[in-house]
Design a protein around this motif. Structure first.
Motif, PDB file in Angstrom:
ATOM      1  N   PRO A   1       0.798  -1.235   0.000  1.00  0.00           N
ATOM      2  CA  PRO A   1       0.000   0.000   0.000  1.00  0.00           C
ATOM      3  C   PRO A   1       0.826   1.279   0.000  1.00  0.00           C
ATOM      4  N   ASP A   2       2.070   1.215   0.449  1.00  0.00           N
ATOM      5  CA  ASP A   2       2.902   2.416   0.488  1.00  0.00           C
ATOM      6  C   ASP A   2       3.683   2.629  -0.802  1.00  0.00           C
ATOM      7  N   VAL A   3       3.465   1.774  -1.790  1.00  0.00           N
ATOM      8  CA  VAL A   3       4.162   1.879  -3.073  1.00  0.00           C
ATOM      9  C   VAL A   3       3.221   2.481  -4.110  1.00  0.00           C
ATOM     10  N   PHE A   4       3.710   3.467  -4.841  1.00  0.00           N
ATOM     11  CA  PHE A   4       2.928   4.136  -5.880  1.00  0.00           C
ATOM     12  C   PHE A   4       2.927   3.266  -7.134  1.00  0.00           C
ATOM     13  N   LYS A   5       1.773   2.646  -7.425  1.00  0.00           N
ATOM     14  CA  LYS A   5       1.680   1.697  -8.531  1.00  0.00           C
ATOM     15  C   LYS A   5       0.415   1.987  -9.351  1.00  0.00           C
ATOM     16  N   PRO A   6       0.491   2.909 -10.310  1.00  0.00           N
ATOM     17  CA  PRO A   6      -0.688   3.198 -11.147  1.00  0.00           C
ATOM     18  C   PRO A   6      -1.195   1.971 -11.894  1.00  0.00           C
ATOM     19  N   GLU A   7      -0.296   1.025 -12.151  1.00  0.00           N
ATOM     20  CA  GLU A   7      -0.694  -0.163 -12.915  1.00  0.00           C
ATOM     21  C   GLU A   7      -1.742  -0.999 -12.183  1.00  0.00           C
ATOM     22  N   ARG A   8      -1.880  -0.803 -10.884  1.00  0.00           N
ATOM     23  CA  ARG A   8      -2.907  -1.572 -10.160  1.00  0.00           C
ATOM     24  C   ARG A   8      -4.323  -1.186 -10.620  1.00  0.00           C
ATOM     25  N   TRP A   9      -4.436  -0.015 -11.281  1.00  0.00           N
ATOM     26  CA  TRP A   9      -5.730   0.449 -11.758  1.00  0.00           C
ATOM     27  C   TRP A   9      -5.968   0.092 -13.221  1.00  0.00           C
ATOM     28  N   GLN A  10      -5.112  -0.762 -13.762  1.00  0.00           N
ATOM     29  CA  GLN A  10      -5.293  -1.248 -15.121  1.00  0.00           C
ATOM     30  C   GLN A  10      -5.346  -2.771 -15.088  1.00  0.00           C
ATOM     31  N   GLY A  11      -6.078  -3.362 -16.022  1.00  0.00           N
ATOM     32  CA  GLY A  11      -6.186  -4.809 -16.036  1.00  0.00           C
ATOM     33  C   GLY A  11      -7.482  -5.287 -15.403  1.00  0.00           C
ATOM     34  N   GLU A  12      -7.586  -6.589 -15.248  1.00  0.00           N
ATOM     35  CA  GLU A  12      -8.829  -7.204 -14.801  1.00  0.00           C
ATOM     36  C   GLU A  12      -9.195  -6.838 -13.360  1.00  0.00           C
ATOM     37  N   GLN A  13      -8.183  -6.630 -12.515  1.00  0.00           N
ATOM     38  CA  GLN A  13      -8.466  -6.368 -11.099  1.00  0.00           C
ATOM     39  C   GLN A  13      -8.932  -4.942 -10.838  1.00  0.00           C
ATOM     40  N   ALA A  14      -8.771  -4.057 -11.819  1.00  0.00           N
ATOM     41  CA  ALA A  14      -9.038  -2.636 -11.597  1.00  0.00           C
ATOM     42  C   ALA A  14     -10.506  -2.374 -11.250  1.00  0.00           C
ATOM     43  N   LYS A  15     -11.424  -3.035 -11.956  1.00  0.00           N
ATOM     44  CA  LYS A  15     -12.846  -2.795 -11.711  1.00  0.00           C
ATOM     45  C   LYS A  15     -13.235  -3.183 -10.296  1.00  0.00           C
ATOM     46  N   GLU A  16     -12.655  -4.268  -9.788  1.00  0.00           N
ATOM     47  CA  GLU A  16     -12.958  -4.717  -8.431  1.00  0.00           C
ATOM     48  C   GLU A  16     -12.444  -3.723  -7.393  1.00  0.00           C
ATOM     49  N   LEU A  17     -11.323  -3.055  -7.707  1.00  0.00           N
ATOM     50  CA  LEU A  17     -10.733  -2.096  -6.765  1.00  0.00           C
ATOM     51  C   LEU A  17     -11.510  -0.787  -6.683  1.00  0.00           C
ATOM     52  N   GLU A  18     -12.275  -0.474  -7.731  1.00  0.00           N
ATOM     53  CA  GLU A  18     -12.947   0.818  -7.809  1.00  0.00           C
ATOM     54  C   GLU A  18     -13.791   1.110  -6.562  1.00  0.00           C
ATOM     55  N   LYS A  19     -14.486   0.097  -6.048  1.00  0.00           N
ATOM     56  CA  LYS A  19     -15.379   0.345  -4.911  1.00  0.00           C
ATOM     57  C   LYS A  19     -14.627   0.670  -3.631  1.00  0.00           C
ATOM     58  N   TYR A  20     -13.304   0.388  -3.625  1.00  0.00           N
ATOM     59  CA  TYR A  20     -12.499   0.682  -2.436  1.00  0.00           C
ATOM     60  C   TYR A  20     -11.727   2.001  -2.568  1.00  0.00           C
ATOM     61  N   LEU A  21     -11.933   2.702  -3.653  1.00  0.00           N
ATOM     62  CA  LEU A  21     -11.322   4.027  -3.807  1.00  0.00           C
ATOM     63  C   LEU A  21     -12.328   5.047  -3.277  1.00  0.00           C
ATOM     64  N   VAL A  22     -12.071   5.559  -2.074  1.00  0.00           N
ATOM     65  CA  VAL A  22     -13.073   6.384  -1.382  1.00  0.00           C
ATOM     66  C   VAL A  22     -12.488   7.714  -0.894  1.00  0.00           C
ATOM     67  N   PRO A  23     -11.735   8.433  -1.739  1.00  0.00           N
ATOM     68  CA  PRO A  23     -11.138   9.688  -1.268  1.00  0.00           C
ATOM     69  C   PRO A  23     -12.157  10.764  -0.941  1.00  0.00           C
ATOM     70  N   PHE A  24     -13.349  10.661  -1.529  1.00  0.00           N
ATOM     71  CA  PHE A  24     -14.401  11.648  -1.276  1.00  0.00           C
ATOM     72  C   PHE A  24     -15.397  11.135  -0.240  1.00  0.00           C
ATOM     73  N   SER A  25     -15.023  10.087   0.486  1.00  0.00           N
ATOM     74  CA  SER A  25     -15.879   9.386   1.430  1.00  0.00           C
ATOM     75  C   SER A  25     -17.007   8.697   0.665  1.00  0.00           C
ATOM     76  N   LYS A  26     -18.040   8.266   1.387  1.00  0.00           N
ATOM     77  CA  LYS A  26     -19.158   7.561   0.776  1.00  0.00           C
ATOM     78  C   LYS A  26     -20.442   7.950   1.495  1.00  0.00           C
ATOM     79  N   GLY A  27     -21.562   7.662   0.856  1.00  0.00           N
ATOM     80  CA  GLY A  27     -22.835   7.869   1.513  1.00  0.00           C
ATOM     81  C   GLY A  27     -23.442   9.237   1.258  1.00  0.00           C
ATOM     82  N   ALA A  28     -24.487   9.537   2.030  1.00  0.00           N
ATOM     83  CA  ALA A  28     -25.256  10.760   1.821  1.00  0.00           C
ATOM     84  C   ALA A  28     -24.466  12.026   2.135  1.00  0.00           C
TER      85      ALA A  28
END
Length: 514
Positions: A425-452
């Motif tokens: 997690p402390d390594v900057f790896k843009p490639e983690r957002w490309q490929g088959e696993q990227a779509k699954e990771l999207e729901k865990y990208l929460v910089p703007f928080s979540k919810g109402a």
């Protein structure tokens, strides 16, 4: 009997009363601590004993250090849930994040924190769900995808001004301090869109705009304001000139506040002055509309001012920090910079003014968006917990039954550094957002928080991120200046948002040749 003896006898009742008050006060403190440690509904939850006994424990660590970093250590000792105040729990797990922040919950914010910013009557400061929803519904006219698309030409104008300022800085033989440079452009965008005017911060010498510097300096006081409200009231209640003399480093912020109040008073007292603004979708147009709020009339001058403050702080630093953090890590990997620039040249072959790619084109660029997502993930964003109050009947958070009235929180920092989701997690790896696993990771990208209650400006934030990243790396070749930090990570202190420590990221911005 002499005078001294008579006086001594007369004073004994007063001394006895004072002694009794002190004794009973001490007894109350001891009994309260015993109750909190052994009989309180949260007494079964682990954590430091002092944290369970008194709120002063949290005050000490927030005011003297970086609380998020301390929480990381506490979770290693006590596990996924830690009691950090007599009435408050902090959670570490990703499951807890989604239990607390989701569209189903209607939990109120904790006024102890949110009313310490002086923005009580704003979309940020309203603690009740109903009040906040009504204000957010009104402001969505500015921050909706359609509104941001319609404002694209205004954002582009400010980004082009920023690039011209970077070019001038380089022509003067000076590198650019990107901590302040990126904040200048995001501040110019948010103030122009929301208020119809901006101070053209990018034109200030070396990007050291007085407002930006004052905001940077004042963030260190946030923990003090949170725990010691009398200090906040004293400082914020001072007349402007006295406040500037007491804290000269905040003069830029105070001057902006004075100008905002004058502008707001003018528009409230004479709505026809709104016609003088350069566009018709400012917060003044929206919030002064008599039909804007369902349950009450147009916003008051006080509410307009506090909303303006919230938008400036929320829309300025956060987006700029993401771009700066991304740039810091990119410059440590020349191969990533080259890959990004190659993609930009493919989608944007000619640097001809007026022929810049539209936002819709930038949205389709896979590596640009991967870089932005990884910058959002690895940067601290808002590292502090966003406290919510458990409603009547209690709730279950990460499998734990939590009683009503408990303050609970966590932050995106813990989700984004969950090793089970983001290896290394402390390594900057843009490639983690490309490929088959990227779509699954999207729901865990929460910089703007979540919810109402998630960040209202996330559509605008994404637009700025794409445009500033694209223009910066298409129009310039970047090289770290000698005074830039050489560490593996940018050091920061948690003061609700991140307060970055010197030296600042300083970079030579040499115009690209084509």
């Amino acid at each position: 009997m002499d005078y001294l003896t008579i006086t001594s006898i007369r004073d004994r009742p007063a001394i006895s009363i004072l002694a009794s008050v002190v004794a009973y006060g001490a007894l109350y403190i001891v009994l309260r601590a015993v109750y909190r440690l052994f009989l309180h509904p949260l007494s079964a939850f682990p954590g430091p004993r002092l944290a369970a006994a008194t709120s002063l424990w949290k005050a000490y660590y927030q005011c003297t250090g970086s609380f998020t970093h301390h929480l990381i250590d506490l979770h290693k000792i006590y596990g996924p849930v830690v009691r950090i105040q007599p009435h408050e729990l902090h959670f570490q797990s990703t499951d807890a994040f989604f239990d607390i922040y989701n569209t189903k919950n209607r939990w109120d914010k904790d006024a102890a924190l949110y009313h310490s910013f002086g923005e009580d009557e704003s979309s940020f400061g309203y603690v009740s769900h109903l009040e906040a929803k009504e204000r957010r519904d009104v402001l969505s006219k500015i921050f909706s995808p359609k509104a941001v698309e319609e404002a694209e030409h205004l954002i582009l104008m400010k980004v082009n001004n920023f690039c011209a300022a970077l070019t001038r800085q380089n022509a003067a033989g000076k590198p650019s301090d990107l901590l302040f440079a990126f904040r200048c452009v995001t501040m110019d965008v948010i103030t122009y869109l929301c208020f119809g005017q901006s101070g053209n911060a990018v034109d200030e010498p070396d990007f050291h705009d007085p407002l930006i510097e004052a905001m940077h300096n004042s963030t260190a006081l946030v923990p003090v304001f949170f725990h010691f409200k009398i200090i906040r009231k004293l400082i914020m209640g001072m007349p402007p000139e006295m406040a500037k003399k007491s804290a000269p480093e905040t003069a830029g912020l105070i001057n902006m506040q004075v100008l905002l109040k004058k502008q707001i008073d003018r528009h409230v007292n004479d709505p026809e002055t709104l016609e003088t603004l350069p566009h018709k979708t400012t917060i003044y147009h929206i919030l002064l509309d008599p039909k804007s709020h369902k349950s009450r009339g147009p916003a008051s001058a006080k509410s307009l001012y506090e909303e303006s403050q919230a938008l400036m702080f929320g829309g300025g630093d956060t987006t700029a920090n993401v771009i700066m953090v991304g740039t810091f890590y990119l410059l440590k990997r020349p191969d990533l910079v080259q890959k990004l620039q190659d993609e930009l040249r493919e989608y944007w072959p000619d640097l001809v003014p007026g022929r810049e790619p539209k936002l819709s084109v930038l949205e389709e660029m896979p590596f640009l968006n991967a870089v932005i997502k990884e910058s959002l993930r690895i940067g601290p964003g808002i590292p502090s917990g966003l406290p919510r109050i458990i409603p009547a009947g209690g709730a279950v958070v990460d499998g734990n039954k939590v009683p009503a009235g408990t303050v609970v929180s966590t932050s995106s920092w813990f989700v984004h550094h969950d090793e089970s989701i983001f290896p290394e997690p402390d390594v900057f790896k843009p490639e983690r957002w490309q490929g088959e696993q990227a779509k699954e990771l999207e729901k865990y990208l929460v910089p703007f928080s979540k919810g109402a209650r998630m960040c209202l400006g996330f559509n605008l934030g994404w637009a700025e991120l794409r445009m500033v990243f694209a223009h910066t790396y298409r129009k310039f070749d970047l090289e770290l200046a000698d005074e830039s930090p050489r560490a593996d990570h940018l050091p920061w202190r948690d003061v609700f948002g991140p307060n970055y420590q010197k030296p600042n990221l300083t970079v030579w911005m040499r115009p690209a040749k084509g």
